[in-house]
Write a protein that holds these residues in place. Structure first.
Motif, PDB file in Angstrom:
ATOM      1  N   TYR A  78     -70.647  31.364  17.467  1.00 13.83           N
ATOM      2  CA  TYR A  78     -70.523  30.603  18.714  1.00 13.83           C
ATOM      3  C   TYR A  78     -71.340  29.310  18.645  1.00 13.83           C
ATOM      4  O   TYR A  78     -70.847  28.242  19.030  1.00 13.83           O
ATOM      5  CB  TYR A  78     -70.961  31.455  19.901  1.00 13.83           C
ATOM      6  CG  TYR A  78     -70.815  30.746  21.209  1.00 13.83           C
ATOM      7  CD1 TYR A  78     -69.567  30.602  21.796  1.00 13.83           C
ATOM      8  CD2 TYR A  78     -71.926  30.200  21.858  1.00 13.83           C
ATOM      9  CE1 TYR A  78     -69.420  29.930  22.994  1.00 13.83           C
ATOM     10  CE2 TYR A  78     -71.784  29.534  23.055  1.00 13.83           C
ATOM     11  CZ  TYR A  78     -70.532  29.398  23.620  1.00 13.83           C
ATOM     12  OH  TYR A  78     -70.392  28.737  24.805  1.00 13.83           O
TER      13      TYR A  78
ATOM     14  N   LEU B 161     -69.602  26.924  16.346  1.00 12.35           N
ATOM     15  CA  LEU B 161     -68.444  26.307  16.992  1.00 12.35           C
ATOM     16  C   LEU B 161     -68.874  25.233  17.980  1.00 12.35           C
ATOM     17  O   LEU B 161     -68.246  24.167  18.058  1.00 12.35           O
ATOM     18  CB  LEU B 161     -67.616  27.374  17.718  1.00 12.35           C
ATOM     19  CG  LEU B 161     -66.657  28.174  16.869  1.00 12.35           C
ATOM     20  CD1 LEU B 161     -66.109  29.349  17.652  1.00 12.35           C
ATOM     21  CD2 LEU B 161     -65.531  27.296  16.374  1.00 12.35           C
ATOM     22  N   SER B 162     -69.945  25.496  18.708  1.00  8.61           N
ATOM     23  CA  SER B 162     -70.437  24.510  19.670  1.00  8.61           C
ATOM     24  C   SER B 162     -70.938  23.253  18.975  1.00  8.61           C
ATOM     25  O   SER B 162     -70.757  22.142  19.478  1.00  8.61           O
ATOM     26  CB  SER B 162     -71.563  25.109  20.506  1.00  8.61           C
ATOM     27  OG  SER B 162     -71.098  26.219  21.234  1.00  8.61           O
ATOM     28  N   ALA B 163     -71.557  23.419  17.815  1.00  6.17           N
ATOM     29  CA  ALA B 163     -72.096  22.281  17.074  1.00  6.17           C
ATOM     30  C   ALA B 163     -71.084  21.690  16.093  1.00  6.17           C
ATOM     31  O   ALA B 163     -71.404  20.739  15.383  1.00  6.17           O
ATOM     32  CB  ALA B 163     -73.340  22.716  16.301  1.00  6.17           C
ATOM     33  N   ARG B 164     -69.879  22.262  16.048  1.00  4.36           N
ATOM     34  CA  ARG B 164     -68.820  21.825  15.121  1.00  4.36           C
ATOM     35  C   ARG B 164     -69.287  21.857  13.665  1.00  4.36           C
ATOM     36  O   ARG B 164     -69.018  20.948  12.879  1.00  4.36           O
ATOM     37  CB  ARG B 164     -68.300  20.453  15.495  1.00  4.36           C
ATOM     38  CG  ARG B 164     -67.648  20.439  16.846  1.00  4.36           C
ATOM     39  CD  ARG B 164     -67.134  19.070  17.198  1.00  4.36           C
ATOM     40  NE  ARG B 164     -66.657  19.081  18.563  1.00  4.36           N
ATOM     41  CZ  ARG B 164     -65.386  18.868  18.883  1.00  4.36           C
ATOM     42  NH1 ARG B 164     -64.507  18.633  17.955  1.00  4.36           N
ATOM     43  NH2 ARG B 164     -65.025  18.877  20.142  1.00  4.36           N
ATOM     44  N   ASP B 165     -69.986  22.917  13.326  1.00  2.00           N
ATOM     45  CA  ASP B 165     -70.466  23.129  11.956  1.00  2.00           C
ATOM     46  C   ASP B 165     -69.406  23.929  11.208  1.00  2.00           C
ATOM     47  O   ASP B 165     -69.435  25.156  11.160  1.00  2.00           O
ATOM     48  CB  ASP B 165     -71.799  23.869  11.998  1.00  2.00           C
ATOM     49  CG  ASP B 165     -72.478  23.922  10.642  1.00  2.00           C
ATOM     50  OD1 ASP B 165     -71.926  23.342   9.688  1.00  2.00           O
ATOM     51  OD2 ASP B 165     -73.557  24.548  10.560  1.00  2.00           O
ATOM     52  N   LEU B 166     -68.445  23.218  10.631  1.00  2.00           N
ATOM     53  CA  LEU B 166     -67.268  23.871  10.060  1.00  2.00           C
ATOM     54  C   LEU B 166     -67.564  24.808   8.888  1.00  2.00           C
ATOM     55  O   LEU B 166     -66.931  25.868   8.799  1.00  2.00           O
ATOM     56  CB  LEU B 166     -66.235  22.823   9.661  1.00  2.00           C
ATOM     57  CG  LEU B 166     -65.591  22.087  10.842  1.00  2.00           C
ATOM     58  CD1 LEU B 166     -64.556  21.089  10.361  1.00  2.00           C
ATOM     59  CD2 LEU B 166     -64.973  23.062  11.810  1.00  2.00           C
TER      60      LEU B 166
ATOM     61  N   VAL C  52     -68.628  28.074  10.389  1.00  2.00           N
ATOM     62  CA  VAL C  52     -67.490  28.703  11.068  1.00  2.00           C
ATOM     63  C   VAL C  52     -66.556  29.328  10.043  1.00  2.00           C
ATOM     64  O   VAL C  52     -66.102  30.466  10.214  1.00  2.00           O
ATOM     65  CB  VAL C  52     -66.740  27.673  11.945  1.00  2.00           C
ATOM     66  CG1 VAL C  52     -65.444  28.270  12.485  1.00  2.00           C
ATOM     67  CG2 VAL C  52     -67.612  27.208  13.070  1.00  2.00           C
ATOM     68  N   GLN C  53     -66.269  28.621   8.972  1.00  2.00           N
ATOM     69  CA  GLN C  53     -65.393  29.160   7.932  1.00  2.00           C
ATOM     70  C   GLN C  53     -65.993  30.405   7.297  1.00  2.00           C
ATOM     71  O   GLN C  53     -65.298  31.390   7.046  1.00  2.00           O
ATOM     72  CB  GLN C  53     -65.128  28.101   6.862  1.00  2.00           C
ATOM     73  CG  GLN C  53     -64.212  27.001   7.326  1.00  2.00           C
ATOM     74  CD  GLN C  53     -64.060  25.906   6.283  1.00  2.00           C
ATOM     75  OE1 GLN C  53     -64.903  25.739   5.404  1.00  2.00           O
ATOM     76  NE2 GLN C  53     -62.979  25.147   6.403  1.00  2.00           N
TER      77      GLN C  53
END
Length: 107
Positions: free
Chosen positions: A63, A66-71, A74-75
């Motif tokens: 989460y 996703l909030s920090a757009r740390d791909l 997330v992957q």
């Protein structure tokens, strides 16, 4: 116990324990499949539970990523959840083959 199978077994004179054993044996593959899928969905729902209750863990990490757009994070998190889902399904299929001989492949 109720149902056509239980009635047929009782009419043949089997005891209640024997009827229960036959019914559990016939229902176990379906119960195993549903239980495995529910466990896999439970693993996927960890993101919502950990976010809702502010527990530290993989769900909270996903989460926050996703909030920090740390791909990359997330992957990686999605990969871990997907591997866990596939692993649970493989274990369920293996257990299903052990329980039900009709599922095994011919040699």
């Amino acid at each position: 116990l109720a149902g056509d199978l239980a009635d047929a077994l009782r009419s043949r004179g089997l005891s209640r324990a024997a009827v229960l054993r036959h019914c559990v044996h016939n229902a176990s593959p379906a119960l195993l499949t549903i239980g495995g899928l529910q466990l896999a969905y439970l693993l996927e729902g960890v993101v919502f539970v950990e976010t809702l209750f502010a527990w530290p863990g993989l769900g909270g990490l996903l989460y926050d990523a996703l909030s920090a757009r740390d791909l990359p994070v997330v992957q990686g998190g999605v990969l871990v959840v997907a591997v866990a889902f596939v692993g649970v399904n493989i274990l369920v299929d293996a257990a299903h083959a052990l329980i039900d001989p009709r599922v095994r492949s011919p040699r």
